[in-house]
Design a protein around this motif. Structure first.
Motif, PDB file in Angstrom:
ATOM      1  N   ASP A   1       0.870  -1.181   0.000  1.00  0.00           N
ATOM      2  CA  ASP A   1       0.000   0.000   0.000  1.00  0.00           C
ATOM      3  C   ASP A   1       0.900   1.221   0.000  1.00  0.00           C
ATOM      4  OD1 ASP A   1      -2.876  -0.821   0.190  1.00  0.00           O
ATOM      5  OD2 ASP A   1      -2.047  -1.998   1.858  1.00  0.00           O
ATOM      6  N   ILE A   2       0.977   1.838  -1.168  1.00  0.00           N
ATOM      7  CA  ILE A   2       2.027   2.840  -1.377  1.00  0.00           C
ATOM      8  C   ILE A   2       1.468   4.113  -2.008  1.00  0.00           C
ATOM      9  CG2 ILE A   2       4.154   3.301  -2.674  1.00  0.00           C
ATOM     10  CD1 ILE A   2       4.770   0.295  -2.514  1.00  0.00           C
ATOM     11  N   LYS A   3       1.833   5.255  -1.436  1.00  0.00           N
ATOM     12  CA  LYS A   3       1.502   6.544  -2.034  1.00  0.00           C
ATOM     13  C   LYS A   3       2.769   7.170  -2.603  1.00  0.00           C
ATOM     14  CE  LYS A   3      -2.380   7.772   0.988  1.00  0.00           C
ATOM     15  NZ  LYS A   3      -2.732   8.647   2.138  1.00  0.00           N
ATOM     16  N   GLN A   4       2.574   7.990  -3.616  1.00  0.00           N
ATOM     17  CA  GLN A   4       3.702   8.710  -4.195  1.00  0.00           C
ATOM     18  C   GLN A   4       3.678  10.128  -3.658  1.00  0.00           C
ATOM     19  OE1 GLN A   4       3.841   8.787  -8.480  1.00  0.00           O
ATOM     20  NE2 GLN A   4       5.903   9.646  -8.511  1.00  0.00           N
ATOM     21  N   ILE A   5       4.794  10.544  -3.120  1.00  0.00           N
ATOM     22  CA  ILE A   5       4.850  11.842  -2.457  1.00  0.00           C
ATOM     23  C   ILE A   5       5.543  12.895  -3.327  1.00  0.00           C
ATOM     24  CG2 ILE A   5       6.973  11.362  -1.170  1.00  0.00           C
ATOM     25  CD1 ILE A   5       3.920  12.670   0.564  1.00  0.00           C
ATOM     26  N   ALA A   6       6.359  12.442  -4.281  1.00  0.00           N
ATOM     27  CA  ALA A   6       7.018  13.381  -5.197  1.00  0.00           C
ATOM     28  C   ALA A   6       7.191  12.741  -6.561  1.00  0.00           C
ATOM     29  CB  ALA A   6       8.383  13.794  -4.655  1.00  0.00           C
ATOM     30  N   GLN A   7       6.984  13.555  -7.595  1.00  0.00           N
ATOM     31  CA  GLN A   7       7.298  13.155  -8.974  1.00  0.00           C
ATOM     32  C   GLN A   7       8.031  14.332  -9.607  1.00  0.00           C
ATOM     33  OE1 GLN A   7       4.238  13.186 -12.129  1.00  0.00           O
ATOM     34  NE2 GLN A   7       4.967  11.173 -12.732  1.00  0.00           N
ATOM     35  N   GLN A   8       9.261  14.125  -9.966  1.00  0.00           N
ATOM     36  CA  GLN A   8      10.062  15.240 -10.461  1.00  0.00           C
ATOM     37  C   GLN A   8      10.926  14.808 -11.634  1.00  0.00           C
ATOM     38  OE1 GLN A   8      10.425  16.893  -5.871  1.00  0.00           O
ATOM     39  NE2 GLN A   8      12.263  17.065  -7.137  1.00  0.00           N
TER      40      GLN A   8
ATOM     41  N   SER B   1      11.085   9.752  -8.296  1.00  0.00           N
ATOM     42  CA  SER B   1       9.769   9.385  -7.761  1.00  0.00           C
ATOM     43  C   SER B   1       9.992   8.963  -6.325  1.00  0.00           C
ATOM     44  CB  SER B   1       9.169   8.206  -8.514  1.00  0.00           C
ATOM     45  OG  SER B   1       9.140   8.448  -9.894  1.00  0.00           O
ATOM     46  N   SER B   2       9.244   9.588  -5.440  1.00  0.00           N
ATOM     47  CA  SER B   2       9.409   9.298  -4.023  1.00  0.00           C
ATOM     48  C   SER B   2       8.130   8.637  -3.519  1.00  0.00           C
ATOM     49  CB  SER B   2       9.664  10.622  -3.310  1.00  0.00           C
ATOM     50  OG  SER B   2      10.160  10.388  -2.045  1.00  0.00           O
ATOM     51  N   TYR B   3       8.302   7.514  -2.820  1.00  0.00           N
ATOM     52  CA  TYR B   3       7.153   6.715  -2.389  1.00  0.00           C
ATOM     53  C   TYR B   3       7.137   6.572  -0.871  1.00  0.00           C
ATOM     54  CZ  TYR B   3       7.001   5.434  -7.330  1.00  0.00           C
ATOM     55  OH  TYR B   3       6.930   5.475  -8.699  1.00  0.00           O
ATOM     56  N   VAL B   4       5.936   6.464  -0.327  1.00  0.00           N
ATOM     57  CA  VAL B   4       5.804   6.319   1.123  1.00  0.00           C
ATOM     58  C   VAL B   4       4.780   5.222   1.448  1.00  0.00           C
ATOM     59  CG1 VAL B   4       4.085   8.193   1.272  1.00  0.00           C
ATOM     60  CG2 VAL B   4       5.443   7.608   3.295  1.00  0.00           C
ATOM     61  N   ARG B   5       5.054   4.482   2.501  1.00  0.00           N
ATOM     62  CA  ARG B   5       4.082   3.487   2.967  1.00  0.00           C
ATOM     63  C   ARG B   5       2.804   4.232   3.325  1.00  0.00           C
ATOM     64  NH1 ARG B   5       6.648   1.355   7.459  1.00  0.00           N
ATOM     65  NH2 ARG B   5       5.059   2.363   8.723  1.00  0.00           N
ATOM     66  N   ALA B   6       1.683   3.830   2.756  1.00  0.00           N
ATOM     67  CA  ALA B   6       0.457   4.634   2.845  1.00  0.00           C
ATOM     68  C   ALA B   6       0.044   4.928   4.292  1.00  0.00           C
ATOM     69  CB  ALA B   6      -0.678   3.944   2.096  1.00  0.00           C
ATOM     70  N   ASP B   7       0.172   3.957   5.182  1.00  0.00           N
ATOM     71  CA  ASP B   7      -0.321   4.188   6.548  1.00  0.00           C
ATOM     72  C   ASP B   7       0.583   5.138   7.347  1.00  0.00           C
ATOM     73  OD1 ASP B   7       1.841   2.656   7.317  1.00  0.00           O
ATOM     74  OD2 ASP B   7       0.659   0.914   7.908  1.00  0.00           O
ATOM     75  N   ALA B   8       1.733   5.488   6.770  1.00  0.00           N
ATOM     76  CA  ALA B   8       2.647   6.396   7.474  1.00  0.00           C
ATOM     77  C   ALA B   8       2.433   7.844   7.069  1.00  0.00           C
ATOM     78  CB  ALA B   8       4.092   5.996   7.200  1.00  0.00           C
ATOM     79  N   SER B   9       1.575   8.084   6.066  1.00  0.00           N
ATOM     80  CA  SER B   9       1.468   9.448   5.562  1.00  0.00           C
ATOM     81  C   SER B   9       0.078   9.790   5.055  1.00  0.00           C
ATOM     82  CB  SER B   9       2.469   9.635   4.416  1.00  0.00           C
ATOM     83  OG  SER B   9       2.278  10.886   3.809  1.00  0.00           O
ATOM     84  N   PRO B  10      -0.531  10.852   5.601  1.00  0.00           N
ATOM     85  CA  PRO B  10      -1.799  11.306   5.034  1.00  0.00           C
ATOM     86  C   PRO B  10      -1.569  11.968   3.670  1.00  0.00           C
ATOM     87  CG  PRO B  10      -1.072  12.799   6.791  1.00  0.00           C
ATOM     88  CD  PRO B  10      -0.069  11.679   6.733  1.00  0.00           C
TER      89      PRO B  10
ATOM     90  N   GLY C   1       0.206  12.455  -0.226  1.00  0.00           N
ATOM     91  CA  GLY C   1       0.634  11.651  -1.361  1.00  0.00           C
ATOM     92  C   GLY C   1      -0.524  11.186  -2.219  1.00  0.00           C
ATOM     93  N   GLU C   2      -0.199  10.832  -3.441  1.00  0.00           N
ATOM     94  CA  GLU C   2      -1.150  10.270  -4.399  1.00  0.00           C
ATOM     95  C   GLU C   2      -0.985   8.758  -4.387  1.00  0.00           C
ATOM     96  OE1 GLU C   2      -3.315  11.930  -6.075  1.00  0.00           O
ATOM     97  OE2 GLU C   2      -2.571  13.978  -6.335  1.00  0.00           O
ATOM     98  N   TRP C   3      -2.075   8.028  -4.358  1.00  0.00           N
ATOM     99  CA  TRP C   3      -1.971   6.571  -4.394  1.00  0.00           C
ATOM    100  C   TRP C   3      -1.191   6.113  -5.632  1.00  0.00           C
ATOM    101  CZ3 TRP C   3      -2.796   3.228  -0.667  1.00  0.00           C
ATOM    102  CH2 TRP C   3      -3.636   3.600   0.396  1.00  0.00           C
ATOM    103  N   ALA C   4      -0.324   5.149  -5.431  1.00  0.00           N
ATOM    104  CA  ALA C   4       0.368   4.501  -6.553  1.00  0.00           C
ATOM    105  C   ALA C   4      -0.065   3.038  -6.615  1.00  0.00           C
ATOM    106  CB  ALA C   4       1.876   4.610  -6.388  1.00  0.00           C
ATOM    107  N   PHE C   5      -0.094   2.377  -5.432  1.00  0.00           N
ATOM    108  CA  PHE C   5      -0.514   0.974  -5.347  1.00  0.00           C
ATOM    109  C   PHE C   5      -1.399   0.775  -4.127  1.00  0.00           C
ATOM    110  CE2 PHE C   5       3.780   1.209  -7.165  1.00  0.00           C
ATOM    111  CZ  PHE C   5       3.565   0.626  -8.401  1.00  0.00           C
ATOM    112  N   LYS C   6      -2.566   0.208  -4.357  1.00  0.00           N
ATOM    113  CA  LYS C   6      -3.453  -0.160  -3.242  1.00  0.00           C
ATOM    114  C   LYS C   6      -3.466  -1.671  -3.170  1.00  0.00           C
ATOM    115  CE  LYS C   6      -6.716   3.660  -3.097  1.00  0.00           C
ATOM    116  NZ  LYS C   6      -8.067   4.149  -3.344  1.00  0.00           N
ATOM    117  N   ASP C   7      -2.968  -2.206  -2.093  1.00  0.00           N
ATOM    118  CA  ASP C   7      -2.762  -3.648  -1.971  1.00  0.00           C
ATOM    119  C   ASP C   7      -2.140  -4.221  -3.258  1.00  0.00           C
ATOM    120  OD1 ASP C   7      -2.681  -6.120  -0.810  1.00  0.00           O
ATOM    121  OD2 ASP C   7      -4.738  -6.658  -1.339  1.00  0.00           O
ATOM    122  N   GLY C   8      -1.146  -3.517  -3.741  1.00  0.00           N
ATOM    123  CA  GLY C   8      -0.412  -3.989  -4.917  1.00  0.00           C
ATOM    124  C   GLY C   8      -1.045  -3.666  -6.256  1.00  0.00           C
TER     125      GLY C   8
END
Ligand SMILES: O=C(O)CCC(=O)C(=O)O
Ligand SMILES: [Fe+2]
Length: 290
Positions: free
Chosen positions: A105-112, A240-249, A251-258
């Protein structure tokens, strides 16, 4: 396509040294497409005479009046105007790499995208830790939950300002490098003394020379920077910077349960704090390089 073994090796190196390199993350026709689409983003940026923002979309521009020619140094969240990159950001190979570190479960926090166009003089990044770009209140939760990737669109060499990292620096805590004074990362260079003061031996620095399609990964505490381009070749680099979804309100979703998840109808709060108060479109003519 990367193999499971490549992903495993990268995770191990990342944990131990604070960075890793994955060779051939993109190749063949896909690499050509990546280069073509990166150029299209650059050309989109060139339409703006000064730094432009609309939501999370942002183009950092050096204007012709001061630089003799218009240059684009950075683009942020171009997924909003480029369909290819909207899909590429949640490509299954990213999941393969990230899963062992931050789960499914991963959100993307930066795209540059960062360019270093020859002639654009101010193309270096002083040494720093990316934690400086996160809000203080998040420090504890996001450190272990965030992974940044940088994909070489163009070949990256010492001459054109490839990324440089300090192995093991991720175990040293926050060192506040480049935070003093103007705090502007692309203005000036890091002096060897500044590194020595925080106990970093400049001879420990590793220059990550990359072929097009190779990918580097680093963490929020990994000390890194890059030199200005001294060559005649640009250095387009896709971060591209990614964060574990439950650690961050944020970011944009990248993967929800994969499962690869597209952008929604409106942008989510990522790194830009004034997304809702000052979404633009607007121009910023601050002459930060002076
Ligand atoms: O593009 C580079 O060489 C490094 C950029 C970087 O470290 C950053 O934007 O935080
Ligand atoms: Fe950085």
């Amino acid at each position: 396509m990367i193999s499971a073994a490549q992903a495993r090796d990268a995770v191990e190196q990342y944990r131990e040294e604070g960075y890793a390199v994955v060779r051939g993350f993109v190749d063949g026709d896909e690499l050509i497409r990546l280069q073509t689409e990166s150029r299209a983003v650059y050309d989109e940026g060139l339409k703006h005479q000064a730094t432009y923002r609309h939501g999370n979309l942002n183009f950092q521009i050096l204007p012709e009046a001061q630089f003799g020619k218009r240059y684009v140094l950075q683009a942020y969240w171009f997924s909003w105007v480029n369909k290819y990159f909207e899909e590429f950001r949640r490509n299954p190979d990213y999941l393969k790499l990230l899963e062992g570190l931050i789960g499914r479960d991963i959100k993307q926090i930066a795209q540059q995208l960062h360019w270093k166009p020859p002639g654009a003089n101010v193309t270096g990044y002083r040494f720093h830790q990316d934690l400086r770009f996160r809000s203080q209140s998040e420090y504890d939760t996001v450190v272990d939950a965030t992974v940044t990737t940088g994909l070489a669109v163009d070949r990256a060499t010492r001459e054109n300002g490839c990324l440089q990292v300090v192995p093991g620096s991720h175990k040293r805590g926050y060192l506040a490098l480049s935070d003093e004074g103007h705090g502007q990362l692309m203005k000036g260079l890091t002096a060897e003394d500044e590194l020595a003061e925080v106990g970093i031996d400049p001879s420990d620095i590793v220059a990550l020379e990359l072929e097009p399609g190779d990918l580097a990964m680093w963490g929020l505490l990994t000390v890194h920077g890059s030199a200005p381009n001294q060559s005649g070749h640009d250095r387009a680099f896709l971060l591209s910077s990614y964060v574990r979804a439950d650690a961050s309100p944020r970011g944009e979703w990248a993967f929800k349960d994969g499962v690869s998840t597209p952008l929604g109808d409106t942008p989510k709060l990522c790194k830009y704090d004034k997304l809702f108060e000052e979404p633009g479109p607007s121009y910023d003519t601050t002459e930060w390089w002076k």
